[in-house]
Design an enzyme around this catalytic site. Structure first.
Site, PDB file in Angstrom:
ATOM      1  N   ASN A  81     -10.043  -0.446   0.331  1.00  9.93           N
ATOM      2  CA  ASN A  81      -8.579  -0.363   0.317  1.00  9.93           C
ATOM      3  C   ASN A  81      -8.067  -0.874  -1.027  1.00  9.93           C
ATOM      4  OD1 ASN A  81      -5.820  -0.702   0.650  1.00  9.93           O
ATOM      5  ND2 ASN A  81      -5.973  -1.676   2.650  1.00  9.93           N
ATOM      6  N   HIS A 129      -3.578   6.963   2.968  1.00 19.68           N
ATOM      7  CA  HIS A 129      -3.967   5.647   2.478  1.00 19.68           C
ATOM      8  C   HIS A 129      -5.351   5.321   3.003  1.00 19.68           C
ATOM      9  CE1 HIS A 129      -4.095   1.534   1.427  1.00 19.68           C
ATOM     10  NE2 HIS A 129      -3.787   1.054   2.622  1.00 19.68           N
ATOM     11  N   CYS A 133       0.810  -1.222   0.000  1.00 18.85           N
ATOM     12  CA  CYS A 133       0.000   0.000   0.000  1.00 18.85           C
ATOM     13  C   CYS A 133       0.847   1.276   0.000  1.00 18.85           C
ATOM     14  CB  CYS A 133      -0.925   0.001   1.209  1.00 18.85           C
ATOM     15  SG  CYS A 133      -1.930  -1.499   1.347  1.00 18.85           S
TER      16      CYS A 133
END
Length: 331
Positions: free
Chosen positions: A286, A256, A116
């Site tokens: 996500n 994020h 990520c």
């Protein structure tokens, strides 16, 4: 070279699959509820690709939009960096496939894997090539098709993730603008908290690995949560300090998009009002390396970010990895 160039993001783009998967859809697939997902994560729906769509397909469309937004052509691109944990295949790289797709015949190309945190790692790498005078136009893409590596019977992971791609063009900008500082980090000793165990040289693909679900994402959610809350604020503080600015100089933060509780906790630690934090988690879940660039592109196109604004990007991910950048926006 006696003086390094200033480097900024001069074009952004993103692309999301058309198919939406809502929490109510998941109620029919796994033992969960819309309320359980929303209250614990902030996610209501996510995008997922059709079977024949690969990561490079999403990355290609995002790249085209970023190139157009920057006002350059694909042949002007000197380097393509794709951040992903879901490449089309081990080789050729997804970046090379994108190069072919967009006709960037003059570009070098490679993939990076920092989960990520990948997009922030990518722009930090790209910045070095431009500031040292090696390249002028660098294309950085974060792209994922996480739906292909999820166990749709595991409610602890399948409800969290989505597919998408975001891209940015890096170029020299006016002195005093662009990327002011970055902070990257990793803790390999905690890597077991978030893994895809099989498919590499340690545990090659076999009938047994498939039967045992070892090609799917596996996560210790509580440990990742604790890590994320701490590191999001810490990494941002390090980047702010390196830039010579103060926390109250931040105009906008693009974090994020993993969990609304993590985002809110990080904002609280930084004493940052949530009005200054961009959140699209509700719609996309996500998206790993695609999370930050998609959110950035949306914020830019909505007019939330303007020339002169101090923007911070921050992410954490598998590895474990983390990264943040402080940018004085210049468009």
């Amino acid at each position: 070279m006696s003086k390094f160039l200033s480097v900024g993001i001069t074009g952004t783009g993103s692309y999301l699959p058309e198919k939406e998967l809502t929490n109510f859809d998941l109620e029919n697939m796994v033992d969960t509820t819309d309320e359980w997902i929303r209250t614990r994560t902030g996610i209501s729906k996510r995008r997922v690709v059709e079977d024949k769509i690969a990561t490079s397909d999403l990355a290609t469309e995002a790249a085209k939009k970023a190139i157009d937004n920057a006002g350059i052509s694909a042949e002007d691109v000197d380097l393509i960096i794709v951040a992903t944990v879901t490449p089309d295949m081990a080789f050729p790289s997804t970046a090379c496939i994108v190069q072919k797709n967009i006709g960037a015949k003059n570009a070098a190309a490679f993939d990076i894997e920092a989960a990520c945190s990948g997009f922030i790692y990518g722009i930090t790498i790209g910045e070095q090539f431009i500031k040292s005078g090696v390249y002028k136009n660098v294309l950085v893409i974060g792209a994922e098709t996480l739906s292909k590596i999820l166990n749709w019977k595991d409610r602890n992971t399948c409800v969290l993730f989505g597919d998408g791609a975001g891209a940015a063009i890096l170029q020299p900008v006016k002195e005093g603008y662009g990327i002011l500082s970055s902070s990257l980090g990793a803790d390999g000793s905690s890597g077991d908290y978030l893994t895809q165990p099989a498919g590499g040289s340690r545990i090659p693909a076999s009938i047994e690995t498939v039967a045992n679900n070892l090609h799917y994402v596996q996560m210790d959610g509580s440990e990742v949560f604790k890590f994320a809350v701490r590191i999001m604020a810490k990494s941002t503080l390090q980047a702010i300090e390196s830039s010579g600015l103060k926390l109250n100089d931040i105009d906008y933060m693009i974090p994020h998009q993993a969990n609304i509780r993590i985002i809110e906790a990080a904002a609280k630690r930084l004493n940052l009002d949530m009005d200054k934090v961009y959140v699209n988690l509700n719609n996309y879940g996500n998206m790993s390396a695609a999370s930050v660039p998609v959110a950035l592109d949306e914020a830019v196109r909505k007019g939330n970010i303007k020339t002169g604004d101090i923007v911070t990007l921050v992410a954490f991910g598998g590895g474990l990895t983390w990264g943040s950048s402080v940018i004085r926006w210049y468009r």
